[in-house]
Design a protein around this motif. Structure first.
Motif, short mmCIF file in Angstrom:
data_model
loop_
_atom_site.label_atom_id
_atom_site.label_comp_id
_atom_site.label_asym_id
_atom_site.label_seq_id
_atom_site.Cartn_x
_atom_site.Cartn_y
_atom_site.Cartn_z
N ALA A 133 -1.00 3.39 5.96
CA ALA A 133 0.14 3.66 5.12
C ALA A 133 0.30 4.26 3.87
O ALA A 133 -0.94 4.64 3.18
CB ALA A 133 0.69 2.20 4.82
N PRO A 134 1.26 4.93 3.45
CA PRO A 134 1.42 5.77 2.20
C PRO A 134 0.77 4.82 1.05
O PRO A 134 0.76 3.78 0.86
CB PRO A 134 2.75 5.89 1.76
N ARG A 135 0.26 5.64 0.13
CA ARG A 135 -0.41 4.95 -1.03
C ARG A 135 0.81 4.53 -2.13
O ARG A 135 1.83 4.95 -1.95
CB ARG A 135 -1.30 5.82 -1.65
N PRO A 136 0.37 3.70 -2.93
CA PRO A 136 1.44 3.14 -4.05
C PRO A 136 2.05 4.28 -4.65
O PRO A 136 3.34 4.30 -5.24
CB PRO A 136 0.96 2.34 -4.60
N THR A 137 1.34 5.22 -4.89
CA THR A 137 1.76 6.68 -5.71
C THR A 137 2.47 7.47 -4.97
O THR A 137 3.15 8.22 -5.59
CB THR A 137 0.32 7.13 -6.41
N GLN A 138 2.54 7.38 -3.66
CA GLN A 138 3.37 8.16 -3.02
C GLN A 138 4.72 7.28 -2.91
O GLN A 138 5.11 6.90 -1.65
CB GLN A 138 3.02 8.38 -1.55
N LYS A 139 5.48 7.18 -3.96
CA LYS A 139 6.53 6.36 -4.13
C LYS A 139 7.71 6.45 -3.12
O LYS A 139 8.19 5.62 -2.61
CB LYS A 139 7.11 6.45 -5.66
N ILE A 140 8.13 7.72 -2.85
CA ILE A 140 9.35 7.85 -2.06
C ILE A 140 8.97 7.74 -0.27
O ILE A 140 9.61 7.11 0.25
CB ILE A 140 9.90 9.57 -2.25
N LYS A 141 7.70 8.40 -0.13
CA LYS A 141 7.04 8.09 1.20
C LYS A 141 7.19 6.47 1.52
O LYS A 141 7.39 6.13 2.74
CB LYS A 141 5.90 8.81 1.57
N LEU A 142 6.54 5.86 0.73
CA LEU A 142 6.22 4.39 0.70
C LEU A 142 7.46 3.64 0.83
O LEU A 142 7.73 2.72 1.65
CB LEU A 142 5.35 3.97 -0.04
N ALA A 143 8.47 3.95 0.01
CA ALA A 143 9.85 3.58 -0.16
C ALA A 143 10.46 3.44 1.45
O ALA A 143 11.19 2.59 2.02
CB ALA A 143 10.59 3.82 -0.91
N LYS A 144 10.44 4.91 1.99
CA LYS A 144 11.02 5.05 3.20
C LYS A 144 10.48 4.22 4.32
O LYS A 144 11.26 3.52 5.20
CB LYS A 144 11.09 6.45 3.35
N GLU A 145 9.19 4.11 4.31
CA GLU A 145 8.50 3.37 5.09
C GLU A 145 8.75 1.71 5.15
O GLU A 145 8.78 1.10 6.03
CB GLU A 145 6.98 3.69 5.15
N LEU A 146 8.65 1.34 4.08
CA LEU A 146 9.09 0.03 3.88
C LEU A 146 10.35 -0.24 4.26
O LEU A 146 10.68 -1.27 4.97
CB LEU A 146 8.66 -0.79 2.39
N GLU A 147 11.20 0.45 3.88
CA GLU A 147 12.62 0.06 4.16
C GLU A 147 12.98 0.44 5.57
O GLU A 147 13.73 -0.44 6.31
CB GLU A 147 13.73 1.18 3.53
N LYS A 148 12.22 1.00 6.30
CA LYS A 148 12.46 1.25 7.72
C LYS A 148 12.17 0.13 8.50
O LYS A 148 12.88 -0.67 9.50
CB LYS A 148 11.49 2.30 7.88
N TYR A 149 10.88 -0.56 8.03
CA TYR A 149 10.57 -1.96 8.64
C TYR A 149 11.54 -3.26 8.01
O TYR A 149 11.58 -4.13 8.77
CB TYR A 149 9.24 -2.04 8.26
N LEU A 150 12.21 -2.98 6.76
CA LEU A 150 12.92 -3.97 6.33
C LEU A 150 14.12 -4.22 7.28
O LEU A 150 14.75 -5.29 7.42
CB LEU A 150 13.19 -3.88 4.93
N LYS A 151 14.72 -2.91 7.75
CA LYS A 151 15.96 -2.86 8.61
C LYS A 151 15.66 -3.43 9.99
O LYS A 151 16.57 -3.54 10.78
CB LYS A 151 16.33 -1.58 8.44
N GLU A 152 14.47 -3.48 10.29
CA GLU A 152 14.34 -4.00 11.87
C GLU A 152 14.91 -5.52 11.89
O GLU A 152 14.58 -6.12 11.03
CB GLU A 152 12.77 -4.00 12.00
#
Length: 153
Positions: free
Chosen positions: A134-153
């Motif tokens: 998964a994206p590192r915490p410093t990759q804020k936009i990429k990580l946010a998109k990834e987490l949001e994707k799974y939150l919507k499931e």
């Protein structure tokens, strides 16, 4: 950066600062209905320690959004782990240290190859590993998109 190789295909035992021992699968099952972001680190890994404040920011940002952040240390020295965890104020129920037992398979972590740390994992709300790099915490936009994707499931 010090490279390591860990193949996780056994029961992954965890110990918290309270010295209780659990299986990783049990921890993930406990968080059913939540997305889980796992930060794999060690005290001897300078980039890992440097990234702890960034992972804490992820934890704070998503604390009310069904995301659990887990700090999973692969340290061999529990005393050093506790010292660093206390220093960064992460010594809570989601700050754990791993141990290995050669035996049955862990459904959550079977056959993940970790060649270097820090390493980040994402489990979906059903407890299924959906991103083993998964994206590192410093990759804020990429990580946010990834987490949001799974939150919507």
């Amino acid at each position: 950066m010090k490279k390591i190789m860990i193949i996780i295909s056994c029961i992954f035992l965890l110990m918290s600062f309270k010295n209780d021992v659990n299986k990783f699968d049990d921890l993930i099952n406990e968080f059913e209905g939540k997305v889980v972001y796992v930060d794999i680190w060690a005290t001897w890994c300078a980039p890992c320690v440097k990234s702890i404040p960034d992972t804490k920011k992820v934890k704070e940002k998503y604390k009310n959004k069904n995301v659990e952040v887990v700090f999973l240390s692969i340290d061999g020295d529990k005393k050093k782990w506790e010292e660093v965890s206390k220093k960064f104020n992460i010594l809570d129920r989601n700050c754990i240290i791993a141990g290995y037992v050669q035996a049955s398979n862990s459904k959550s972590l079977s056959n993940i190859q970790i060649k270097e740390i820090p390493r980040y994992l994402i489990f979906n709300k059903k407890g299924i590993l959906v991103n083993d790099n998964a994206p590192r915490p410093t990759q804020k936009i990429k990580l946010a998109k990834e987490l949001e994707k799974y939150l919507k499931e």
